[in-house]
Write a protein that holds these residues in place. Structure first.
Motif, PDB file in Angstrom:
ATOM      1  N   ARG A 214     -11.255  14.301 -41.129  1.00 57.00           N
ATOM      2  CA  ARG A 214     -10.812  13.751 -39.851  1.00 57.00           C
ATOM      3  C   ARG A 214      -9.313  13.971 -39.685  1.00 57.00           C
ATOM      4  NH1 ARG A 214     -10.945   7.400 -37.874  1.00 57.00           N
ATOM      5  NH2 ARG A 214     -10.051   7.804 -35.815  1.00 57.00           N
ATOM      6  N   THR A 215      -8.924  14.431 -38.500  1.00 57.24           N
ATOM      7  CA  THR A 215      -7.515  14.789 -38.284  1.00 57.24           C
ATOM      8  C   THR A 215      -7.003  14.213 -36.973  1.00 57.24           C
ATOM      9  OG1 THR A 215      -7.751  16.830 -39.557  1.00 57.24           O
ATOM     10  CG2 THR A 215      -5.894  16.707 -38.016  1.00 57.24           C
ATOM     11  N   THR A 216      -5.880  13.524 -37.063  1.00 54.30           N
ATOM     12  CA  THR A 216      -5.217  12.952 -35.895  1.00 54.30           C
ATOM     13  C   THR A 216      -3.942  13.742 -35.626  1.00 54.30           C
ATOM     14  OG1 THR A 216      -6.079  10.732 -36.346  1.00 54.30           O
ATOM     15  CG2 THR A 216      -4.119  10.883 -34.955  1.00 54.30           C
ATOM     16  N   VAL A 217      -3.700  14.060 -34.357  1.00 49.82           N
ATOM     17  CA  VAL A 217      -2.468  14.766 -33.977  1.00 49.82           C
ATOM     18  C   VAL A 217      -1.727  13.939 -32.944  1.00 49.82           C
ATOM     19  CG1 VAL A 217      -3.409  17.052 -34.476  1.00 49.82           C
ATOM     20  CG2 VAL A 217      -3.647  16.108 -32.180  1.00 49.82           C
ATOM     21  N   SER A 218      -0.412  14.053 -32.939  1.00 52.52           N
ATOM     22  CA  SER A 218       0.433  13.369 -31.962  1.00 52.52           C
ATOM     23  C   SER A 218       0.969  14.419 -30.999  1.00 52.52           C
ATOM     24  CB  SER A 218       1.587  12.644 -32.666  1.00 52.52           C
ATOM     25  OG  SER A 218       2.401  11.966 -31.733  1.00 52.52           O
ATOM     26  N   LEU A 219       0.554  14.337 -29.746  1.00 49.07           N
ATOM     27  CA  LEU A 219       0.873  15.387 -28.776  1.00 49.07           C
ATOM     28  C   LEU A 219       2.189  15.111 -28.060  1.00 49.07           C
ATOM     29  CD1 LEU A 219      -2.632  16.037 -27.182  1.00 49.07           C
ATOM     30  CD2 LEU A 219      -1.557  17.161 -29.135  1.00 49.07           C
ATOM     31  N   ASN A 220       3.054  16.103 -28.074  1.00 50.25           N
ATOM     32  CA  ASN A 220       4.348  16.015 -27.374  1.00 50.25           C
ATOM     33  C   ASN A 220       4.230  16.703 -26.025  1.00 50.25           C
ATOM     34  OD1 ASN A 220       3.978  18.440 -28.744  1.00 50.25           O
ATOM     35  ND2 ASN A 220       6.163  18.875 -28.857  1.00 50.25           N
ATOM     36  N   ALA A 221       3.340  16.164 -25.171  1.00 48.31           N
ATOM     37  CA  ALA A 221       3.087  16.775 -23.869  1.00 48.31           C
ATOM     38  C   ALA A 221       4.235  16.525 -22.907  1.00 48.31           C
ATOM     39  CB  ALA A 221       1.790  16.206 -23.281  1.00 48.31           C
ATOM     40  N   LEU A 222       4.279  17.326 -21.842  1.00 47.24           N
ATOM     41  CA  LEU A 222       5.247  17.100 -20.769  1.00 47.24           C
ATOM     42  C   LEU A 222       4.962  15.745 -20.120  1.00 47.24           C
ATOM     43  CD1 LEU A 222       4.983  20.625 -19.149  1.00 47.24           C
ATOM     44  CD2 LEU A 222       6.997  19.739 -20.305  1.00 47.24           C
ATOM     45  N   MET A 223       6.000  15.003 -19.795  1.00 47.42           N
ATOM     46  CA  MET A 223       5.844  13.708 -19.142  1.00 47.42           C
ATOM     47  C   MET A 223       6.890  13.559 -18.049  1.00 47.42           C
ATOM     48  SD  MET A 223       5.082  11.019 -22.220  1.00 47.42           S
ATOM     49  CE  MET A 223       3.914  11.427 -23.534  1.00 47.42           C
ATOM     50  N   VAL A 224       6.552  12.748 -17.045  1.00 49.63           N
ATOM     51  CA  VAL A 224       7.502  12.438 -15.982  1.00 49.63           C
ATOM     52  C   VAL A 224       7.720  10.926 -15.920  1.00 49.63           C
ATOM     53  CG1 VAL A 224       8.044  12.600 -13.525  1.00 49.63           C
ATOM     54  CG2 VAL A 224       6.888  14.504 -14.675  1.00 49.63           C
ATOM     55  N   ASP A 225       6.674  10.173 -15.503  1.00 50.42           N
ATOM     56  CA  ASP A 225       6.880   8.729 -15.351  1.00 50.42           C
ATOM     57  C   ASP A 225       6.496   7.946 -16.598  1.00 50.42           C
ATOM     58  OD1 ASP A 225       3.978   7.540 -14.971  1.00 50.42           O
ATOM     59  OD2 ASP A 225       4.044   9.355 -13.760  1.00 50.42           O
ATOM     60  N   GLY A 226       5.586   8.463 -17.418  1.00 48.14           N
ATOM     61  CA  GLY A 226       5.208   7.775 -18.653  1.00 48.14           C
ATOM     62  C   GLY A 226       4.286   6.594 -18.442  1.00 48.14           C
ATOM     63  N   THR A 227       3.704   6.474 -17.246  1.00 44.84           N
ATOM     64  CA  THR A 227       2.811   5.346 -16.953  1.00 44.84           C
ATOM     65  C   THR A 227       1.430   5.797 -16.490  1.00 44.84           C
ATOM     66  OG1 THR A 227       3.573   5.201 -14.643  1.00 44.84           O
ATOM     67  CG2 THR A 227       4.777   3.907 -16.283  1.00 44.84           C
ATOM     68  N   GLY A 228       1.152   7.096 -16.552  1.00 48.21           N
ATOM     69  CA  GLY A 228      -0.152   7.604 -16.148  1.00 48.21           C
ATOM     70  C   GLY A 228      -0.288   7.890 -14.676  1.00 48.21           C
ATOM     71  N   MET A 229       0.787   7.781 -13.906  1.00 42.39           N
ATOM     72  CA  MET A 229       0.721   7.969 -12.457  1.00 42.39           C
ATOM     73  C   MET A 229       0.802   9.437 -12.050  1.00 42.39           C
ATOM     74  SD  MET A 229       0.425   4.925 -11.094  1.00 42.39           S
ATOM     75  CE  MET A 229       1.041   5.039  -9.415  1.00 42.39           C
ATOM     76  N   CYS A 230       1.646  10.211 -12.744  1.00 40.49           N
ATOM     77  CA  CYS A 230       1.926  11.573 -12.259  1.00 40.49           C
ATOM     78  C   CYS A 230       0.924  12.601 -12.762  1.00 40.49           C
ATOM     79  CB  CYS A 230       3.340  11.990 -12.663  1.00 40.49           C
ATOM     80  SG  CYS A 230       3.526  12.269 -14.443  1.00 40.49           S
ATOM     81  N   GLY A 231       0.347  12.381 -13.941  1.00 42.79           N
ATOM     82  CA  GLY A 231      -0.617  13.331 -14.488  1.00 42.79           C
ATOM     83  C   GLY A 231      -0.001  14.537 -15.165  1.00 42.79           C
ATOM     84  N   ALA A 232       1.323  14.580 -15.294  1.00 35.36           N
ATOM     85  CA  ALA A 232       1.969  15.741 -15.909  1.00 35.36           C
ATOM     86  C   ALA A 232       1.578  15.904 -17.373  1.00 35.36           C
ATOM     87  CB  ALA A 232       3.488  15.618 -15.794  1.00 35.36           C
ATOM     88  N   CYS A 233       1.240  14.797 -18.032  1.00 34.89           N
ATOM     89  CA  CYS A 233       0.972  14.848 -19.473  1.00 34.89           C
ATOM     90  C   CYS A 233      -0.510  15.010 -19.788  1.00 34.89           C
ATOM     91  CB  CYS A 233       1.496  13.584 -20.153  1.00 34.89           C
ATOM     92  SG  CYS A 233       0.598  12.083 -19.668  1.00 34.89           S
ATOM     93  N   ARG A 234      -1.307  15.384 -18.825  1.00 25.27           N
ATOM     94  CA  ARG A 234      -2.748  15.454 -19.058  1.00 25.27           C
ATOM     95  C   ARG A 234      -3.106  16.558 -20.049  1.00 25.27           C
ATOM     96  NH1 ARG A 234      -1.869  17.497 -13.961  1.00 25.27           N
ATOM     97  NH2 ARG A 234      -2.708  19.571 -13.495  1.00 25.27           N
ATOM     98  N   VAL A 235      -4.053  16.235 -20.883  1.00 27.58           N
ATOM     99  CA  VAL A 235      -4.578  17.177 -21.869  1.00 27.58           C
ATOM    100  C   VAL A 235      -6.095  17.048 -21.860  1.00 27.58           C
ATOM    101  CG1 VAL A 235      -2.556  17.168 -23.380  1.00 27.58           C
ATOM    102  CG2 VAL A 235      -4.337  15.445 -23.705  1.00 27.58           C
ATOM    103  N   THR A 236      -6.763  18.064 -22.369  1.00 24.81           N
ATOM    104  CA  THR A 236      -8.220  18.017 -22.464  1.00 24.81           C
ATOM    105  C   THR A 236      -8.597  17.710 -23.903  1.00 24.81           C
ATOM    106  OG1 THR A 236      -8.477  19.605 -20.653  1.00 24.81           O
ATOM    107  CG2 THR A 236     -10.359  19.287 -22.128  1.00 24.81           C
TER     108      THR A 236
END
Length: 372
Positions: A214-236
């Motif tokens: 089992r492997t956990t990763v910490s994703l350093n995705a692009l972010m704008v507001d950091g509250t889930g509103m903008c969707g910039a940090c979405r990953v599949t």
């Protein structure tokens, strides 16, 4: 305002900052992150928490100067302050919520790459404080880019170091160390946690999948507001769209679509290139005549060298910037015209990048009598 209590250079271009943020420090847990802004006009930059001290009210962040905004962060000194320091954000590491008896039966393997080594530290430190053994692999290009090795050695059960050039520890990739420990030495781990460059986490996940680890990763995705509103940090993840800022930053590494995530990371690269181009033009404008008219002005020559590097990043690829920077130095040292000083390094660069065309570039260099 959030004053910087301490600033320390860890490696070239990598800075540690201890920031006074009492509310964040009192609530922070391993695995969470903050979003910072240098000033009211600054970009919002997400940074995983690298340590926290509730008694002192401080939070530690580590930043690598790779773009316009991170360079602006790294230009701050102790005594300066951030305009915003929002957090803690995201979910803490899953093991924080586990029952102590269950947790102490588990064994963890952490794989840290580059700046990702910093956020691994508070996780390993927390586990040690709760009686849980964790082995750590730290990877870097070369010894000079290694960070947190002494601190990690103090909290890890075993520490393994891998460098691309073999300047310290194992010569090779962190995935090869994983294979050595799990496959050849028969080490048993209940979970692997990987934090580092996206491509490193991808191949760690591919490696551990072979062993059913089992492997956990910490994703350093692009972010704008950091509250889930903008969707910039979405990953599949597992075929579903997830938001890194409110559902992460940690996910099942075997379920993450890393190729999509890496494509999204490159969406705004042109903005960084534009910033590098503007800075190169400014340096040339301010220093070209002085460097030309007064060849002994070392500051002007250094600024022209920096301009060449930034222009290389802005208009082509980063290694072209290095090539031109080196050529300026060699040309000044040996009195060689810039074009001629460029050629040996350009040949080496093209040999890597050109594939079937390498022979053509070699012949050009040979005809100019700069390679043999």
């Amino acid at each position: 305002m959030y004053p910087i209590l301490e600033k320390r250079l860890l490696a070239e271009g990598i800075w540690l900052m201890q920031v006074l943020a009492p509310r964040v420090a009192h609530s922070a847990q391993p695995g969470q992150f903050v979003i910072v802004r240098v000033d009211e006009h600054g970009e919002r930059i997400p940074l995983t928490i690298s340590d926290f001290d509730p008694a002192q009210g401080s939070v530690t962040i580590v930043t690598q100067a790779i773009g316009a905004s991170t360079r602006k962060i790294c230009s701050l000194d102790a005594g300066d302050a951030f305009a915003d320091f929002a957090g803690p954000l995201g979910h803490p590491s899953e093991f924080v919520k586990m029952q102590p008896d269950e947790l102490r039966k588990r064994r963890y393997l952490f794989v840290a790459g580059g700046v990702g080594t910093a956020p691994v530290y508070p996780q390993v430190k927390w586990l040690r404080e709760h009686g849980v053994a964790a082995d750590v692999i730290i990877g870097a290009k070369t010894r000079d880019m290694l960070i947190y090795t002494d601190a990690m050695r103090a909290v890890a059960e075993n520490l393994y170091i891998a460098t691309d050039d073999g300047s310290e520890g194992f010569k090779g990739l962190v995935t090869q160390v994983v294979e050595e420990l799990v496959e050849k030495q028969g080490r048993h781990y209940d979970e692997c946690v990987a934090i580092g460059p996206m491509v490193m986490m991808k191949f760690v996940a591919l490696t551990t999948k072979k062993y059913g680890l089992r492997t956990t990763v910490s994703l350093n995705a692009l972010m704008v507001d950091g509250t889930g509103m903008c969707g910039a940090c979405r990953v599949t993840v597992g075929g579903r769209t997830r938001f890194t800022c409110v559902e992460g930053p940690e996910f099942d590494g075997h379920e993450v679509d890393f190729d999509e995530a890496m494509r999204r990371q490159g969406m705004y690269r042109t903005q960084e290139q534009r910033a590098a181009a503007i800075e190169a033009v400014r340096l040339i404008h301010d220093n070209l005549y002085q460097a030309y008219a007064h060849g002994d002005d070392e500051e002007a020559r250094r600024n022209m060298l920096t301009a060449a590097y930034k222009a290389g990043i802005a208009f082509t690829r980063s290694y072209v910037g290095y090539v031109h920077g080196i050529a300026h130095s060699l040309g000044g040292r040996y009195g060689t015209p810039h074009g001629l000083a460029d050629q040996p390094r350009l040949f080496l660069k093209h040999r890597r990048a050109a594939g079937e065309q390498a022979a053509v570039f070699f012949q050009i260099g040979k005809n100019q009598a700069v390679v043999g």
